[in-house]
Design an enzyme around this catalytic site. Structure first.
Site, short mmCIF file in Angstrom:
data_model
loop_
_atom_site.label_atom_id
_atom_site.label_comp_id
_atom_site.label_asym_id
_atom_site.label_seq_id
_atom_site.Cartn_x
_atom_site.Cartn_y
_atom_site.Cartn_z
N MET A 94 0.84 -1.20 0.00
CA MET A 94 0.00 0.00 0.00
C MET A 94 0.88 1.25 0.00
O MET A 94 0.45 2.34 0.36
CB MET A 94 -0.94 0.00 1.21
CG MET A 94 -1.89 -1.21 1.20
SD MET A 94 -3.48 -0.89 1.97
CE MET A 94 -2.98 -0.54 3.63
N GLY A 95 2.14 1.08 -0.40
CA GLY A 95 3.03 2.23 -0.54
C GLY A 95 3.59 2.71 0.79
O GLY A 95 3.54 2.03 1.79
N LEU A 106 6.74 3.11 1.40
CA LEU A 106 7.61 1.94 1.57
C LEU A 106 8.67 2.16 2.66
O LEU A 106 9.21 3.24 2.81
CB LEU A 106 8.29 1.62 0.24
CG LEU A 106 7.32 1.37 -0.93
CD1 LEU A 106 8.11 1.12 -2.22
CD2 LEU A 106 6.38 0.20 -0.64
N GLY A 108 10.96 -2.88 5.64
CA GLY A 108 10.24 -4.17 5.61
C GLY A 108 9.81 -4.50 4.18
O GLY A 108 10.05 -5.60 3.67
N HIS A 109 9.17 -3.51 3.51
CA HIS A 109 8.78 -3.73 2.11
C HIS A 109 10.01 -4.04 1.26
O HIS A 109 9.99 -4.91 0.39
CB HIS A 109 8.14 -2.46 1.52
CG HIS A 109 6.85 -2.05 2.15
ND1 HIS A 109 6.71 -0.88 2.85
CD2 HIS A 109 5.65 -2.66 2.17
CE1 HIS A 109 5.47 -0.77 3.27
NE2 HIS A 109 4.80 -1.83 2.88
N GLY A 154 5.02 -10.12 4.39
CA GLY A 154 5.85 -10.01 5.58
C GLY A 154 5.24 -10.73 6.78
O GLY A 154 4.01 -10.78 6.92
N LYS A 172 5.24 -9.77 9.80
CA LYS A 172 4.58 -8.87 10.76
C LYS A 172 3.07 -9.03 10.65
O LYS A 172 2.36 -9.05 11.63
CB LYS A 172 4.98 -7.42 10.52
CG LYS A 172 4.33 -6.50 11.56
CD LYS A 172 4.55 -5.05 11.28
CE LYS A 172 3.80 -4.54 10.10
NZ LYS A 172 2.42 -4.10 10.36
N GLN A 181 -2.62 -12.06 8.15
CA GLN A 181 -2.89 -11.78 6.73
C GLN A 181 -2.22 -12.84 5.84
O GLN A 181 -2.83 -13.36 4.90
CB GLN A 181 -2.35 -10.39 6.38
CG GLN A 181 -2.21 -10.13 4.89
CD GLN A 181 -1.83 -8.70 4.58
OE1 GLN A 181 -2.66 -7.82 4.65
NE2 GLN A 181 -0.59 -8.45 4.21
#
Ligand code: PAF
Length: 294
Positions: free
Chosen positions: A30-31, A33, A36-37, A148, A150, A154
């Site tokens: 979702m941007g 960034l 982690g991304h 990820g 975290k 999800q």
């Protein structure tokens, strides 16, 4: 690096790349960034012949009253970070590309996996996630998709969905990336005040303390969670949404830690909801009966 805004152009480009036989990696985001991304992006770039990243703040996964409008955005910075990592395709659709007028189809992963933990406090959140991820996977059709740890719940919901719906992508879950004081990287950390940022670091400290207790032989979840709560409540202004010891495969609550479990936390700091989790590997034959401190 090619930036694509239309669904049909992205689908055509990805189909072309697939036919050339290259392994395609995909990182949905979702941007805004952060490291982690970028660890997911780097994993994809190193493992795949082509990497696609999506940047889309998905409105359907925000519950009413949540932070959709103020969700942090910085597209220019995102693009330059992705360019540096030699990403091939960046998909940045407008909302009406993803959800045009008359849009009416949603993907619901039923059962306790989506109803508990974050699902209990964020009604319809996982329905929005499952829907947008299905759409993105249908557009890109990647060989491997990266998520990820975290957001462990999800990742498990998406794994379930991919398996149930016979989708072809491989789901890879990569380790949580942390700030030097242990706070899990999250775009929402940017909401925190300086004092909130300090209190937020208690989340990892609490999880890590609980892990230490569990790994030294304590298997009683009540005792383990009390240790975590004591760390979290050592300062004011931390509100626990949930703190639970759960089974690693389906996130069901464990009264006693089995060989592998997760300690899951969602905590409000300054009104910002932050989540984190840590893996616990219990010591064989540990203490199940010690109820001291519950
Ligand atoms: O983890 C996220 O950033 C989002 O939930 C995802 C997977 C990109 C779907 O919008």
């Amino acid at each position: 690096m090619k930036i694509v805004k239309s669904v049909s152009e992205m689908a055509d480009l990805c189909a072309g790349e697939r036919s050339s036989g290259r392994i395609m990696g995909f990182v949905p985001t979702m941007g805004y960034l952060h490291a982690g991304h970028m660890s997911l992006v780097r994993a994809s770039v190193s493992e795949c012949g082509l990497t696609a990243v999506s940047v889309f703040v998905n409105p359907t996964q925000f519950s009413p009253g949540e932070d959709l409008k103020k969700y942090p955005r910085n597209l220019e910075r995102d693009i330059s970070l992705l360019e540096k990592e030699k990403v091939d395709l960046v998909f940045i659709p407008e909302e009406r590309q993803m959800y045009p007028d008359g849009y009416s189809t949603f993907v619901d992963v039923d059962g306790s996996l989506t109803e508990r933990l974050c699902g209990a406090s964020r009604p319809r959140h996982f329905r929005g996630v499952a829907t947008v991820v299905t759409k993105l996977l249908n557009i890109v059709e990647p060989t491997i998709s990266y998520f990820g740890q975290k957001d462990l719940q999800q990742a498990l919901v998406i794994r379930r969905m991919v398996s149930d719906l016979n989708m072809k992508t491989i789901i890879k879950v990569m380790p949580t990336v942390r700030e030097p004081d242990g706070l899990a990287m999250s775009s929402r950390n940017s909401y925190l005040s300086a004092s909130g940022r300090m209190r937020a670091s208690l989340i990892f400290k609490a999880l890590d303390k609980a892990r230490e207790i569990a790994e030294s032989g304590q298997r009683n979840s009540g005792v383990i969670l009390k240790e975590a709560r004591d760390v979290l409540f050592s300062q004011e202004g931390v509100v626990v949404d949930y703190l639970e010891v759960v089974n690693w495969s389906d996130l069901s609550v464990l009264e006693y830690v089995e060989d592998k479990a997760y300690l899951m936390a969602a905590v409000f700091v300054d009104g910002t909801r932050l989540i984190d989790n840590i893996e616990i590997t219990a010591k064989a034959g540990g203490n199940k009966n010690d109820k001291t401190g519950i």
